[in-house]
Design an enzyme around this catalytic site. Sequence first.
Site, PDB file in Angstrom:
ATOM      1  N   ASN A  69       0.854  -1.186   0.000  1.00 44.94           N
ATOM      2  CA  ASN A  69       0.000   0.000   0.000  1.00 44.94           C
ATOM      3  C   ASN A  69       0.886   1.230   0.000  1.00 44.94           C
ATOM      4  OD1 ASN A  69      -1.941   1.952   0.322  1.00 44.94           O
ATOM      5  ND2 ASN A  69      -2.553   1.321   2.377  1.00 44.94           N
ATOM      6  N   LYS A  71       0.052   4.257  -0.386  1.00 50.39           N
ATOM      7  CA  LYS A  71      -0.646   5.383   0.249  1.00 50.39           C
ATOM      8  C   LYS A  71      -0.415   6.679  -0.550  1.00 50.39           C
ATOM      9  CE  LYS A  71      -0.622   3.140   4.740  1.00 50.39           C
ATOM     10  NZ  LYS A  71      -0.579   3.335   6.201  1.00 50.39           N
ATOM     11  N   HIS A 174      -9.719   0.505   5.166  1.00 51.18           N
ATOM     12  CA  HIS A 174      -8.470   0.839   5.845  1.00 51.18           C
ATOM     13  C   HIS A 174      -8.749   1.814   6.981  1.00 51.18           C
ATOM     14  CE1 HIS A 174      -4.368   2.245   6.542  1.00 51.18           C
ATOM     15  NE2 HIS A 174      -3.960   1.168   5.910  1.00 51.18           N
ATOM     16  N   GLU A 176      -7.401   4.434   7.946  1.00 49.01           N
ATOM     17  CA  GLU A 176      -7.363   5.861   7.602  1.00 49.01           C
ATOM     18  C   GLU A 176      -8.665   6.305   6.958  1.00 49.01           C
ATOM     19  OE1 GLU A 176      -3.845   5.361   5.391  1.00 49.01           O
ATOM     20  OE2 GLU A 176      -2.657   5.111   7.203  1.00 49.01           O
ATOM     21  N   GLU A 244      -5.184  -5.242  10.518  1.00 52.14           N
ATOM     22  CA  GLU A 244      -4.202  -4.183  10.771  1.00 52.14           C
ATOM     23  C   GLU A 244      -4.556  -3.469  12.073  1.00 52.14           C
ATOM     24  OE1 GLU A 244      -2.147  -2.509   6.974  1.00 52.14           O
ATOM     25  OE2 GLU A 244      -4.220  -1.829   6.975  1.00 52.14           O
ATOM     26  N   GLY A 250       2.229   2.355  10.698  1.00 52.11           N
ATOM     27  CA  GLY A 250       3.094   3.521  10.516  1.00 52.11           C
ATOM     28  C   GLY A 250       3.721   4.052  11.780  1.00 52.11           C
ATOM     29  N   SER A 290       3.419  -2.026  10.362  1.00 56.05           N
ATOM     30  CA  SER A 290       4.869  -1.908  10.534  1.00 56.05           C
ATOM     31  C   SER A 290       5.614  -3.185  10.167  1.00 56.05           C
ATOM     32  CB  SER A 290       5.216  -1.471  11.970  1.00 56.05           C
ATOM     33  OG  SER A 290       4.690  -0.185  12.244  1.00 56.05           O
TER      34      SER A 290
END
Length: 334
Positions: A69, A71, A174, A176, A244, A250, A290
């Site tokens: 991904n 992003k 996701h 986000e 996730e 991240g 991560s």
Amino acid sequence: MAMLSTSLSGPKSATSYCAPEFSGLRRLCPNNNTNNSHSQSFLRFSSPRKPLRGVLAMAGTGQFFVGGNWKCVSILFNLTDWKLAQCLGSHALNGTKESITKLISDLNSAKLESDVDVVVAPPFIYIDQVKSSLTDRIEISAQNSWVSKGGAFTGEISVEQLKDIGCKWVILGHSERRHVIGEDDQFIGKKAAYALSQGVGVIACIGELLEEREAGKTFDVCYQQLKAYADAVPSWDNIVIAYEPVWAIGTGVVATPAQAQEVHVAVRDWLKNNVSAEVASKTRIIYGGSVNGGNCAELAKQEDIDGFLVGGASLKGPEFATIVNSVTSKKVAA
């Protein structure tokens, strides 16, 4: 590393799962050399000796799957200071056509194990560039799609448009999109159903916030998100579930292999009990948060981890290849 005094209770469910008694949270870094890009922090929990009641471990039968991904971040940005990398998420600039060309070159020259499905998800504006120059060995995913047929929806992109430029997959749900954009479970489920109806595979993301894990709600959150997909999708044939944990995305903090496996086996068990044993066996459940070239091998050895959804490390061709090739660790473990 500084010790955090927060006490955590582990994931639990109000229904078929017995909550393990977790306590204590600390950040551990196995290598104190801050120049080591693979130094990791872990959330460590003390776990019970007894296994979760009602959970029957059953490894998946699907082929290993690794997605990158990209992003909306830079492609070539190296940080040697680990603390700074944690703050910036290892990227601080927007991507460019030049940097993507370099990444594509690295991926095209990489030697990848043959028994892995490999997918990358560039930003929308670079999909055509990537599709036209990336090896056919790697398929293309979008990072999002609209909930229905295209129309007067400014700023959105339709599944039909994605198909037209060669996308085979789309990432939906996701964290986000959930926690920054505000998409809810039902809306995400509808998006997944529409993408599948148009022949586009779905990487269906689930995962809990740190405060939800601290409150012992990891399983409940994941089950609720799974149910929204299950209530909407016509079939699970072209779905990959990506677990996730939001606190690991991240941040440089990665779930331990045991923590990831615990949730993966619970997700598979939920599919068995609420969809079918066949779907539970066939559906790939991949881990994201991560993941990098230094921790992928140990994660891959876990029975119910069927691959990875990779963020920052997917922007480095050689390291992404290492993660793809971690399938060899699963073969050894088997």
